[in-house]
Design a protein around this motif. Structure first.
Motif, PDB file in Angstrom:
ATOM      1  N   TYR A   1      -9.627  -0.903  -0.241  1.00  0.00           N
ATOM      2  CA  TYR A   1      -8.755  -0.425  -0.009  1.00  0.00           C
ATOM      3  C   TYR A   1      -7.398  -0.439  -1.154  1.00  0.00           C
ATOM      4  N   LEU A   2      -6.256   0.408  -1.010  1.00  0.00           N
ATOM      5  CA  LEU A   2      -6.164   0.184  -2.325  1.00  0.00           C
ATOM      6  C   LEU A   2      -4.144   0.690  -1.467  1.00  0.00           C
ATOM      7  N   GLU A   3      -3.711   0.353  -2.483  1.00  0.00           N
ATOM      8  CA  GLU A   3      -1.803   0.220  -2.514  1.00  0.00           C
ATOM      9  C   GLU A   3      -1.288   1.626  -3.315  1.00  0.00           C
ATOM     10  N   ILE A   4      -1.377   2.167  -3.018  1.00  0.00           N
ATOM     11  CA  ILE A   4      -0.581   3.959  -4.009  1.00  0.00           C
ATOM     12  C   ILE A   4       0.906   3.840  -3.518  1.00  0.00           C
ATOM     13  N   ASP A   5       1.757   3.967  -4.745  1.00  0.00           N
ATOM     14  CA  ASP A   5       3.306   3.847  -4.485  1.00  0.00           C
ATOM     15  C   ASP A   5       3.780   3.158  -2.755  1.00  0.00           C
ATOM     16  N   GLY A   6       3.943   1.950  -2.789  1.00  0.00           N
ATOM     17  CA  GLY A   6       3.797   1.680  -1.779  1.00  0.00           C
ATOM     18  C   GLY A   6       2.988   1.993  -0.387  1.00  0.00           C
ATOM     19  N   ASN A   7       1.950   2.553  -0.250  1.00  0.00           N
ATOM     20  CA  ASN A   7       1.466   3.519   0.419  1.00  0.00           C
ATOM     21  C   ASN A   7       0.046   2.187   0.511  1.00  0.00           C
ATOM     22  N   GLU A   8      -0.549   2.221   1.769  1.00  0.00           N
ATOM     23  CA  GLU A   8      -1.620   1.009   1.870  1.00  0.00           C
ATOM     24  C   GLU A   8      -2.847   2.375   1.980  1.00  0.00           C
ATOM     25  N   ILE A   9      -4.375   2.231   1.802  1.00  0.00           N
ATOM     26  CA  ILE A   9      -5.308   3.467   2.058  1.00  0.00           C
ATOM     27  C   ILE A   9      -6.226   3.084   1.825  1.00  0.00           C
ATOM     28  N   GLY A  10      -7.094   3.800   2.415  1.00  0.00           N
ATOM     29  CA  GLY A  10      -8.936   3.408   2.359  1.00  0.00           C
ATOM     30  C   GLY A  10      -9.557   4.107   1.576  1.00  0.00           C
ATOM     31  N   VAL A  11     -10.120   3.853   1.254  1.00  0.00           N
ATOM     32  CA  VAL A  11     -11.232   5.335   0.596  1.00  0.00           C
ATOM     33  C   VAL A  11     -12.152   5.343   0.552  1.00  0.00           C
ATOM     34  N   GLN A  12     -13.514   6.026   0.238  1.00  0.00           N
ATOM     35  CA  GLN A  12     -14.914   6.260   0.233  1.00  0.00           C
ATOM     36  C   GLN A  12     -15.320   5.564  -1.026  1.00  0.00           C
ATOM     37  N   PHE A  13     -14.516   5.042  -1.727  1.00  0.00           N
ATOM     38  CA  PHE A  13     -15.438   4.838  -3.093  1.00  0.00           C
ATOM     39  C   PHE A  13     -15.289   3.701  -3.383  1.00  0.00           C
ATOM     40  N   ILE A  14     -15.613   3.115  -4.984  1.00  0.00           N
ATOM     41  CA  ILE A  14     -16.269   1.526  -5.522  1.00  0.00           C
ATOM     42  C   ILE A  14     -15.160   1.841  -6.878  1.00  0.00           C
ATOM     43  N   GLY A  15     -14.989   0.248  -7.542  1.00  0.00           N
ATOM     44  CA  GLY A  15     -15.335   0.523  -9.173  1.00  0.00           C
ATOM     45  C   GLY A  15     -14.100   0.697  -9.591  1.00  0.00           C
ATOM     46  N   LYS A  16     -13.536   0.507 -10.262  1.00  0.00           N
ATOM     47  CA  LYS A  16     -11.727  -0.074 -10.722  1.00  0.00           C
ATOM     48  C   LYS A  16     -11.463   1.491 -11.676  1.00  0.00           C
ATOM     49  N   PHE A  17     -12.544   2.626 -12.366  1.00  0.00           N
ATOM     50  CA  PHE A  17     -12.179   3.466 -12.768  1.00  0.00           C
ATOM     51  C   PHE A  17     -11.713   4.771 -11.882  1.00  0.00           C
ATOM     52  N   ASN A  18     -12.418   4.154 -10.773  1.00  0.00           N
ATOM     53  CA  ASN A  18     -12.199   5.818  -9.368  1.00  0.00           C
ATOM     54  C   ASN A  18     -11.026   4.770  -8.826  1.00  0.00           C
ATOM     55  N   VAL A  19     -10.577   3.331  -9.082  1.00  0.00           N
ATOM     56  CA  VAL A  19      -8.513   4.063  -8.837  1.00  0.00           C
ATOM     57  C   VAL A  19      -8.249   4.788  -9.400  1.00  0.00           C
ATOM     58  N   SER A  20      -8.645   4.283 -11.111  1.00  0.00           N
ATOM     59  CA  SER A  20      -7.761   5.666 -11.630  1.00  0.00           C
ATOM     60  C   SER A  20      -8.176   6.472 -11.567  1.00  0.00           C
ATOM     61  N   ASN A  21      -9.234   7.741 -11.306  1.00  0.00           N
ATOM     62  CA  ASN A  21      -9.252   8.582 -11.001  1.00  0.00           C
ATOM     63  C   ASN A  21      -8.410   9.251  -9.791  1.00  0.00           C
ATOM     64  N   LEU A  22      -8.893   8.423  -8.509  1.00  0.00           N
ATOM     65  CA  LEU A  22      -8.115   8.842  -7.738  1.00  0.00           C
ATOM     66  C   LEU A  22      -6.104   9.424  -7.557  1.00  0.00           C
ATOM     67  N   LEU A  23      -5.916   7.604  -8.574  1.00  0.00           N
ATOM     68  CA  LEU A  23      -4.219   7.190  -8.853  1.00  0.00           C
ATOM     69  C   LEU A  23      -4.001   9.377  -9.731  1.00  0.00           C
ATOM     70  N   ALA A  24      -5.517   9.422 -10.256  1.00  0.00           N
ATOM     71  CA  ALA A  24      -4.882  10.776 -10.818  1.00  0.00           C
ATOM     72  C   ALA A  24      -4.714  12.361 -10.645  1.00  0.00           C
ATOM     73  N   VAL A  25      -5.410  12.316  -9.307  1.00  0.00           N
ATOM     74  CA  VAL A  25      -5.614  13.433  -8.676  1.00  0.00           C
ATOM     75  C   VAL A  25      -4.561  13.226  -7.356  1.00  0.00           C
ATOM     76  N   TYR A  26      -3.927  12.024  -7.026  1.00  0.00           N
ATOM     77  CA  TYR A  26      -2.922  11.651  -5.686  1.00  0.00           C
ATOM     78  C   TYR A  26      -2.227  11.907  -6.981  1.00  0.00           C
ATOM     79  N   SER A  27      -1.391  11.995  -8.062  1.00  0.00           N
ATOM     80  CA  SER A  27      -0.184  12.208  -9.040  1.00  0.00           C
ATOM     81  C   SER A  27      -0.636  13.865  -9.059  1.00  0.00           C
ATOM     82  N   THR A  28      -1.604  14.322  -9.153  1.00  0.00           N
ATOM     83  CA  THR A  28      -1.404  15.667  -9.539  1.00  0.00           C
ATOM     84  C   THR A  28      -1.160  16.363  -8.286  1.00  0.00           C
TER      85      THR A  28
END
Length: 354
Positions: free
Chosen positions: A277-304
């Motif tokens: 479960y992540l918080e991205i720009d103040g919004n909570e979301i459940g994702v099917q990934f594990i690992g801190k590095f994948n948080v960065s990957n998902l954040l890059a996807v979100y930003s793009t």
């Protein structure tokens, strides 16, 4: 296409022959040359294409782009001498295939780690949004559902422009592409127009080719240096080289981070075996990934996706459905496993990382 039109963005040093001839194709591999082709003699790390000019002419090349004109030019063949065929090949291929990147929203991803995951997740996300998309990656290239085997992380300029041309013909609107340091240094992406670029991170890799870390870093940075004013440059503020990458870019700069202040931010709320479960720009979301590095990957996807004009709620909704890329910390589920001292089956999931 007429040769003179193909050479529109090239500055020849010397020309022998007629530049008003019809060119049927462009090739850097003499073995693939067909009648009427333009053969480009490239000086590679292993072989020098100038050694194969005669072979290309035997197979039907009627024009040759080279750095050194042969001592005995063949009658009826046009020779164009340039300072560097490596610099010229991207411009020539782009022109021959009708400048396909200008007809697409092309986003490049560069960095040591995360390129495949980010490019593939963006491709999957925008297809879920309903767009026709293309993917150019280490694992495989895709034109919508059509799978095209990948020999390199980033194809050579001729193959790359051909792929982009086919994507335009297939009706693709978005293309997501990995840009390796080799490809940037070797000008394989020369002549392309990018809508945006993403920097993931930088570690000491590929020093066998680049020799020094500084050369490796500068190869990545060159990608952002070449972005136009109309593009965006998204960089990882958690990496010490993140801001170095964009210090000379003309593009609009945006940052993402899991640790410091940035334009786009995320943090882990909960981490479980099958996801987070992540918080991205103040919004909570459940994702099917594990690992801190994948948080960065998902954040890059979100930003793009945000920079490409998608709404936050739409991005998060689709992101919650995305799954790991094949071979990248990929979950493998066993049919069932027997718990000790029990006859009751329980599900078991392992993680495989390449």
């Amino acid at each position: 296409m007429i040769l003179s039109n193909i050479l529109k963005n090239v500055k020849p040093l010397h020309i022998i022959g007629n530049v008003e001839i019809e060119v049927t194709g462009v090739n850097i591999d003499s073995r693939r040359v067909k009648e009427g082709n333009l053969f480009i003699a490239m000086k590679g790390t292993q072989m020098d294409g100038h050694q194969f000019i005669d072979k290309a002419i035997e197979l039907g090349a009627r024009s040759v782009l080279c750095e050194e004109i042969p001592q005995n030019p063949v009658d009826g063949v046009t020779y164009i001498q340039v300072t560097s065929t490596e610099d010229a090949v991207g411009k020539v291929a782009t022109q021959f295939y009708g400048d396909p990147s200008k007809k697409l929203k092309l986003v490049g991803v560069t960095g040591t780690n995360g390129k495949t995951t980010i490019a593939t997740l963006l491709y999957n996300m925008f297809r879920k949004f309903g767009y026709k998309c293309g993917l150019i990656s280490t694992v495989c290239n895709y034109i919508e559902d059509e799978e095209i085997p990948a020999d390199h992380t980033t194809p050579d300029p001729v193959e790359l422009n051909f792929l982009l041309h086919r994507m335009v013909e297939a009706g693709c609107k978005y293309v997501f592409m990995e840009c390796s340091s080799h490809a940037i240094a070797q000008k394989r992406i020369g002549g392309l127009t990018f809508t945006g670029g993403i920097f993931t991170n930088l570690t000491r890799d590929h020093l066998d080719y680049h020799k020094t870390f500084e050369n490796y870093r500068d190869a990545k940075k060159a990608f952002f240096d070449g972005l136009p004013k109309t593009a965006f440059a998204i960089t990882n503020a958690d990496d010490k080289n993140g801001m170095v990458m964009v210090q000379n870019t003309k593009a609009t700069i945006k940052t993402y981070s899991t640790r410091v202040m940035a334009d786009f931010r995320a943090k882990i709320l909960e981490c479980h075996f099958e996801g987070m479960y992540l918080e991205i720009d103040g919004n909570e979301i459940g994702v099917q990934f594990i690992g801190k590095f994948n948080v960065s990957n998902l954040l890059a996807v979100y930003s793009t996706a945000r920079m490409l004009g998608k709404k936050t709620e739409d991005i998060l909704l689709v992101m919650s459905t995305l799954q790991s890329v094949n071979g990248r910390l990929e979950p493998i589920r066993s049919p069932e496993a027997i718990q000790p001292l029990s006859i009751m089956p329980i599900p078991l999931m392992l993680w495989r990382m390449y």
